[in-house]
Design an enzyme around this catalytic site. Structure first.
Site, PDB file in Angstrom:
ATOM      1  N   SER A  28     -21.118  -9.450   3.369  1.00 33.74           N
ATOM      2  CA  SER A  28     -22.204  -8.487   3.468  1.00 33.74           C
ATOM      3  C   SER A  28     -23.481  -9.166   2.982  1.00 33.74           C
ATOM      4  O   SER A  28     -23.864 -10.191   3.524  1.00 33.74           O
ATOM      5  CB  SER A  28     -21.876  -7.225   2.657  1.00 33.74           C
TER       6      SER A  28
ATOM      7  N   HIS B 290     -21.591  -7.064   7.689  1.00 32.75           N
ATOM      8  CA  HIS B 290     -22.242  -5.756   7.791  1.00 32.75           C
ATOM      9  C   HIS B 290     -23.618  -5.913   8.422  1.00 32.75           C
ATOM     10  O   HIS B 290     -24.393  -6.787   8.034  1.00 32.75           O
ATOM     11  CB  HIS B 290     -22.370  -5.110   6.415  1.00 32.75           C
TER      12      HIS B 290
ATOM     13  N   ASP C 257     -16.629  -3.637  -0.724  1.00 33.24           N
ATOM     14  CA  ASP C 257     -16.037  -3.682   0.609  1.00 33.24           C
ATOM     15  C   ASP C 257     -15.073  -4.860   0.724  1.00 33.24           C
ATOM     16  O   ASP C 257     -15.303  -5.928   0.164  1.00 33.24           O
ATOM     17  CB  ASP C 257     -17.140  -3.832   1.665  1.00 33.24           C
TER      18      ASP C 257
END
Length: 330
Positions: free
Chosen positions: A12, A39, A131
């Site tokens: 990310s 992401h 995540d």
């Protein structure tokens, strides 16, 4: 050539730099296919494939729905779809978001664990929050490899540190060293028994793929948490790992991401309240002036008092939101 293994990589914030380092270290005879999830905004296009193609020796291309996996190839997730796997092919799904993201790292990791079992490897690189932790844990439970970028090297340490806290990872390395280490491990790894999937694992995989599920879904496996889903305002149900939630229609949230999103929503509500108070003050001031013009001092004073009340409340909210400083103008 068909791959013997599947490597799923998630990142990310700060992930582009980490991915470039990771890709640069991959050997050109890698027997595995590599899926990369970063992401990204739901709308627009992604230049990730082009960026990574310049960083290493292996061919890189955006994932395609129904595309067949090839050994020694890298496939990047595309905006607004989860990158999943089925029968040796890629599946692009518009299933529910995870932590507000689509593509989601956990969705790809979960699919890799279900489809490839002990032949799956999950790699968590730089990123904020947590995540990838749940998906990496499932890869590990299914007999696969769990690898994490050294948090000291990562630009954002949240994702690597969360994975290290909750998963018994196999390797912790700088991004550039992960590729060669994983390739060597795949060559020497023996046969591993595949543990069965739990009912929740199967349900979550179906949700990620956008399949129609039983009308109760996760509600049949849990009780309402008392929290609401930021995506749809439905009830959130705690999952068995105690760290995540899903709503009835499938949106998934980790506890950390949910807390962060709630903070964003509270701030938004406060800004909305500030705007409403300022408008009420301006309207009260206008009505005060109109009453004065018509010679109604009693009504004028009432509206003046209301304007002062709204002004005071707005000032309290403004200080809460932005604070005050010595040099700040009145």
């Amino acid at each position: 050539m068909e791959p013997t293994d599947l490597i799923a990589v998630g990142a990310s914030a700060g992930g582009v730099e980490a991915l470039r380092e990771f890709v640069s270290g991959l050997p050109d005879d890698l027997p595995a296919a590599v899926l990369v999830v970063l992401h990204m905004p739901a709308r627009g296009t992604s230049a990730l494939a082009a960026i990574l193609a310049r960083a290493g020796k292996l061919p890189v291309e955006p994932a395609s729905n129904g595309g067949k996996l090839q050994a020694g190839h890298i496939y990047t997730a595309v905006p607004d779809t989860h990158l999943l796997l089925r029968d040796g092919r890629m599946v692009l799904s518009h299933g529910p978001t995870e932590n507000g993201h689509r593509p989601g790292v956990d969705a790809t990791f979960r699919s890799a664990a279900v489809a490839w079992g002990p032949n799956a490897t999950g790699i968590v690189l730089s990123g904020a929050l947590d995540d990838g932790t749940a998906g990496l844990a499932l890869i590990k439970r299914r007999g696969g490899l769990a690898v994490v970028q050294d948090p000291e090297e990562a630009l954002y340490q949240g994702m690597p540190e969360s994975a290290l806290r909750h998963v018994a990872v196999d390797m912790v390395l700088p991004a550039r060293d992960i590729g060669p280490a994983v390739a060597a491990k795949l060559q020497s790894r023996g046969v591993t028994a595949v543990p069965p999937l739990s009912g929740l694992d199967r349900l979550e995989a179906d949700i990620d793929a956008g399949h129609r599920i039983d009308r109760n879904g996760v509600a049949s496996m849990s009780v309402p948490s008392g929290y609401t889903c930021p995506d749809c305002d439905g009830s959130l149900y705690p999952l068995e790992d105690g760290l995540r939630y899903r709503c009835r229609v499938g949106h998934a949230w980790t506890a950390e991401a949910l807390l962060t999103e709630q903070g964003i929503q509270v701030e938004k509500a406060l800004w909305t309240a500030l705007r409403a108070l300022q408008e009420k003050r301006q309207l009260a001031e206008r009505m005060c002036a109109d009453a004065k013009r018509f010679g109604d001092e009693t009504l004028s004073k009432r509206f003046a008092d209301q304007a002062a009340e709204h002004r005071g409340a707005a000032e309290i909210l403004r200080k809460l939101l932005v604070g005050t400083g010595k040099d700040e103008p009145a």
